[in-house]
Design an enzyme around this catalytic site. Sequence first.
Site: not given
Ligand code: PMP
Length: 388
Positions: A70-71, A155, A203, A205, A335
């Site tokens: 997602a990042t 989150n 994402s 995971h 995160c």
């Molecule tokens: N957006 C949200 C709302 C998230 O909770 C997260 C993960 N903590 C991310 C983006 C980023 O996801 P990733 O670390 O898998 O790239």
Amino acid sequence: MIYLDNHATTPCDPRVAQQMMPWLVEHFGNPHSTSHEMGRQAKSAMDAALASVASQLAVAADAVLITSGATESNNLAIDGVCRHPRQRRRHVVTSTIEHPAVLDVVARLEKDGFRVTRVPVHPQDHPLAGQIDLEPLAAAVDDDTALVSVHWANNEIGVIQPMSQIAALAHQAGALVHSDATQAVGRIAVDLQRVDVDLISASAHKFYGPKGVGLLTTAGGVPRRRVRLKPMIVGGGQQRNLRSGTMAPANVIALATALDLAVAESSQVARRVGELQLRLWDGLQQGIDGICLNGPTLESSMRLEGNLNCRLPGIEGESWMAACSEVAFSSGSACSSVDAKPSHVLTGLGLSESEARRSVRFGIGKFNTSEQIDRAIEILVAGYRSLA
Ligand code: PMP
């Protein structure tokens, strides 16, 4: 260790890992080398997985891009729309409580001359605590707004945003809509035929798939608006020139399998996880006088099942965590636990810095049991009492 940090990540479901394995070891062909059977086999399995992901989200198969997570998806969605050479609009709207993978991209655009509006959310004492305030949102969007980016679910406090209303306001002004749906996909219904959002990020995971694979949808369901994206990663031209690099069939198959399972099991999982959430909250309230909930009420339909964000009287979240090392949970957003600042989500709700530092987040997942919750309550209450 009792794992109660399922917003940070979830364990990979063994059924997902099993589906992945043959595509790592046996059928390892490059899906872009279609001149031979090994490549074609990998491509056709991957295409079927992509079609399945698209159908779960109710978008066309050519509207799904696979990313590293997602990042990357958030970066590509926001930068991609705003920095496209044919983009004339110079304004971006977001909320104050987004993930840093949105806020930091937007801040960089601001440095590069874009106008940015960060819309506040309703404060803790409001019935819609944590939801974006639609009035300033409506006032912010104008005919210079390129993109409105608001996360589907948060989150930290689990609040679910009114995406249809947000999208309608943005589309009226001719802006595109992106939603970071990382905490929503696989947990609650994300149907882009019903909710008119143009781009979403996720994402694997977060819904019992592996880390390192995610998605970006590049068109909504109906109507399908034109989304022009400037690619971030260029090279071999894979994925319609939008994200070059050899695709990983095992990852795409894992993502599709995880999503299928999550959708098929979602109501059953939500019910169980909701019961465990209440059990944990009841136990904590009985053991710790004055503990408070952050974000929407647990009865609210606008809160993710399994999310519990609470505030302690007098004790910092970090100290509580240190006193309860047999339970995995988090203070702040986790995160970004490298960051010592109090959570911007909690201060965005109107909490003071001290209140934010006295807050922790639990994320209950589908593999948790009631025995684990009961044991966790014992540990957490004893840990608190040892500090109070
Ligand atoms: N957006 C949200 C709302 C998230 O909770 C997260 C993960 N903590 C991310 C983006 C980023 O996801 P990733 O670390 O898998 O790239």
